[in-house]
Scaffold this active site. Structure first.
Site: not given
Ligand code: FPP
Length: 252
Positions: A30, A47, A141
């Site tokens: 997050d 992201h 893994l």
């Molecule tokens: C939460 O941050 C994160 C996500 C919804 C997406 C996670 C994706 C990745 C880490 C990249 C791609 C992953 C792979 C496996 C290729 P948020 O957008 O909710 O952050 P915020 O709470 O600060 O708005």
């Protein structure tokens, strides 16, 4: 943390020497949006940076000897985000698959995608099948990527599977046990997480692995996901080693 001044190699040694490396680590990744916001960048850049953290925790998990790593990449609730952000996340997934699948296979990482595949676009589904196929023989893994994942959904699915077997006369009501129930979840074959990490300081579980985390140690770190790296993973493992796991028992 107390380990702040210690070099990465030293820290790794410290964890290995501490014994009891968590077998299964689950992470709620997050803070990508906030990371981007702090830099006046579009959310997508958060992201993209977050994808680099995925690489770092996979490397760190291999170094530590973690056997299972489950990453929450996209929740069922995330489908309500703006279409451009969803599109960008799905493209990132395809990019990750294309760039990393061979290397993951070489390192013995076996990727499994857990979640509702029926809602994925054909391109995303192809990416999922491609990385699962390429890495199928990995035995070092097990990397579970939770995509279009919701835990209540998963639990209802397991209930339907078991109810169906009972109705078909394949099993008796009394055969519904924690073991048979767990084997009908997406995570069948993985032990329950020993450690659940959530980044960016939020104190929520967000519909992630509700059945599986019954006895997991929970660690919430203020670090935003794009800033999370091997050091943070090793420090989390050290914190895990300091905790006393009682599984509801009285130990003294
Ligand atoms: C939460 O941050 C994160 C996500 C919804 C997406 C996670 C994706 C990745 C880490 C990249 C791609 C992953 C792979 C496996 C290729 P948020 O957008 O909710 O952050 P915020 O709470 O600060 O708005």
């Amino acid at each position: 943390m107390t380990e702040a001044g210690v070099g990465l190699e030293k820290l790794l040694e410290q964890v290995r020497a501490g014994g009891g490396v968590p077998r299964h680590i689950a992470i709620i990744m997050d803070g990508n949006g906030r990371w981007a916001g702090e830099r006046a960048l579009p959310r997508f850049m958060g992201h993209r940076q977050g994808m680099k953290s995925v690489r770092r925790v996979v490397t760190g998990s291999l170094e530590l000897g973690v056997e299972h790593l489950t990453l929450y990449a996209f929740s069922k609730e995330n489908w309500s985000r703006p279409p451009e952000e969803i599109g960008a996340l799905m493209r990132l997934l395809s990019e990750y698959v294309e760039r990393d699948k061979e290397e993951l296979a070489e390192k013995g990482v076996r990727v499994r995608v857990i979640g509702d595949r029926s809602s994925l676009s054909p391109a995303a589904l192809r990416a999922v099948e491609s990385i699962e196929g390429t890495t199928a023989a990995g035995g070092t893994l097990a990397l579970n990527l939770a995509i279009s994942y919701g835990s209540r959904d998963e639990i209802l699915g397991a209930a339907r599977i078991l109810a169906g077997r009972c109705l078909a006369g394949e099993m008796a009501l009394d055969d519904i046990s924690e073991t048979s129930f767990a084997s009908a979840l997406y995570t069948a074959g993985s032990p329950d997480p020993d450690l659940l990490i959530r980044t960016s300081g939020e104190m929520r579980v967000s519909n992630f692995l509700l059945w599986q985390i019954a006895y997991s140690e929970i660690l919430v770190t203020p670090v935003l996901w794009p800033d999370f790296g091997e050091r943070d993973l090793y420090e989390a493992a050290l914190e895990y080693q300091r905790r006393e796991r009682r599984f509801g028992r009285v130990t003294r």
